[in-house]
Write an enzyme that holds these catalytic residues in place. Sequence first.
Site, mmCIF file in Angstrom:
data_model
loop_
_atom_site.group_PDB
_atom_site.id
_atom_site.type_symbol
_atom_site.label_atom_id
_atom_site.label_comp_id
_atom_site.label_asym_id
_atom_site.label_seq_id
_atom_site.Cartn_x
_atom_site.Cartn_y
_atom_site.Cartn_z
ATOM 1 N N ASP A 254 31.175 42.357 43.048
ATOM 2 C CA ASP A 254 32.197 41.640 43.817
ATOM 3 C C ASP A 254 33.103 42.603 44.581
ATOM 4 O O ASP A 254 34.185 42.220 45.015
ATOM 5 C CB ASP A 254 33.053 40.781 42.881
ATOM 6 C CG ASP A 254 33.043 39.314 43.310
ATOM 7 O OD1 ASP A 254 32.250 38.972 44.197
ATOM 8 O OD2 ASP A 254 33.829 38.521 42.759
ATOM 9 N N ASP A 407 37.097 32.832 30.277
ATOM 10 C CA ASP A 407 36.364 32.985 29.022
ATOM 11 C C ASP A 407 36.925 32.061 27.943
ATOM 12 O O ASP A 407 36.178 31.405 27.216
ATOM 13 C CB ASP A 407 36.394 34.438 28.558
ATOM 14 C CG ASP A 407 37.781 35.061 28.686
ATOM 15 O OD1 ASP A 407 38.741 34.319 28.979
ATOM 16 O OD2 ASP A 407 37.910 36.274 28.480
#
Length: 681
Positions: A254, A407
């Site tokens: 990214d 997460d």
Amino acid sequence: MAPSIDMSKWWVKEARKGGTPVVVKMENPNYSLLEMESPDLPFRVMDKDRGKNAKQFTWVLMLRAHRAAGCLAWLGNGVLSLLNTVKKRLIFRQGVTMENDKSSKGRVLYRVILGILITALIFLCFEGFAHFQNHHTNLHIPQSVEIEGWFHEVYVGWLRFRAGFIAPWIQSLSSFCVVLFMIQSLDRLVLCLGCFWIKLRKIKPRFEGEPFKSDDAENPGFSYPMVLVYETSISAVCQLDWPKDRILIQVLDDSDDESIQWLIKSEVSKWSQKGINIIYRHRVVRTGYKAGNLKSAMNCDYVKDYEFVAIFDADFQPNPDFLKLTVPHFKGNPELGLVQARWSFVNKDENLLTRLQNVNLCFHFEVEQQVNGVFLNFFGFNGTAGVWRIKALEDSGGWLERTTVEDMDIAVRAHLNGWKFIYLNDVRVLCEVPESYEAYRKQQHRWHSGPMQLFRLCLPAIIKSKIPFWKKSNLILLFFLLRKLILPFYSFTLFCIILPLTMFVPEAELPLWVICYIPVFMSFLNILPAPGSFPFIIPYLLFENTMSVTKFNAMISGLFQLGSSYEWIVTKKAGRASETDLLALEERETKAMSQTQLYRGASDSGLSELTKLKEQQEAAPKPAKRKMNKIYRKELALAFLLLTAAVRSLLSAQGVHFYFLLFQGITFLLVGLDLIGEQMS
């Protein structure tokens, strides 16, 4: 044999004739000092052992005196060094820059602390003058006949106002915080007892036999499930011990730096030529941070051919047997959605900051994750070093971009859908912790603002879910409220605000067990999973209180959906976990360039490649501006507030309170001047 001569009788006889006692002092460093208080003292019959013991005792005293002098010299040098650093960084601003606090809530908190500090300084001057005028009466309010002069009358009026209006409010708030403190301490104690029980009974997840052995008689052998791996640390994952036709490695890049992209592509190409099933993915539209990247990767068509996905962040280096130690737990356990491994830190001894982080994270993995995994089959996914069943991700709604803790978000939603988790404490993945306080501070802000965001979003879903009531209670009361909201609230309020205020309002003084005994005992429990860090128990206690201002600010930002709670900043690390890969890559690039230069006249392709390398070197960005340490205003304001309260405690002769406030104030000062962790200058 020489005749024995008894001189003591002769000496006594001569002394009785009118002599005076003789005092002899021996200052020779080879002998101990001796004072003769009577004439016959030197000639008394003494045991050899007694003389020897006296000499040894003298040397021990001298050695201890030498050590004490060394400690005092070291302490003096430390104080002078600290004052010199304060002068350079705070007054002359050498090698530092001011913290850029973009959050409006952070600026408001700073103004509140600054206001309390100014008020404390005013009251310190007022009460100091009263003390030297012999008007300092502490809790006793004089009668009218005892008042002497107008200043004494003003001071008595302040005492009455303080006892009647200020003390009850502070006492009520401190009692509330003490109750929260005791509840959180009880929770921490229960977790430790659960960990001791696990160790005592040797409880840990196990799998029987060879789970990949095929049951088909016509095709004997082993049948390995299809595993998808998301990773940016390429070398370690490409060496995983797993059949090459049963694994696919996706490198999710990214970054927006073309030179980095080119290096990663060349590394991927190298491993692909060796027969590794690996592909490179780079997003053009970089939205959603890590969650958006994972979501984009999961939408690929080939994902449907795979059953599990292992996720590793850039600095994580799994061992080759990682998949063979984690994936077998899914065999015959269809309700299992996640297997989480433990983190191990390559740079835990780099500086004081990394040592203190190691204490916290060791307790998190050894106690919190392990106990919750064994007794509840639920814990927060750590975002990396874990293996997910892809069906569990799909049933839970996949990766969402609504918070900065994607997460924890997916873990909570999977838990609400009935999936179970397993934590493997004996499977460790090498990684690193941030070495600079700036990086650690930003990481902690994200880790404490995100859960409050998630709590607001998940609360209706938790209440409406079909899981048992006790699981709902665990999620709401323990997982979110107690460990994510109450802990930073009482830590900051009790030890950073109320405690210094009680020095100016002694009617609401905190008991000794609140500021000393219980915190030290809880720090002892926290440090048990990292026994090598026991010498740092006091710095750990002080540093945790110092970090409470960052955690409190982050918690408020996430709870009330302020702007800084949506800020996702990649944690900067030194790259020590990947140094081997980077050095090898640099060596290969150097060899490639030298070979290209050697044979550039032999072929056009070599010349074009050399031209391409030169163009990329010219297009590479210029070196960034030299990094500088920062000054953190909130921490500095709290440092001066605590030191002011320490001076005030001297007027009341409060010994333990003074030492706690003094050392806690110095710790805030060190953190506020960015003297803990990596030093850029």
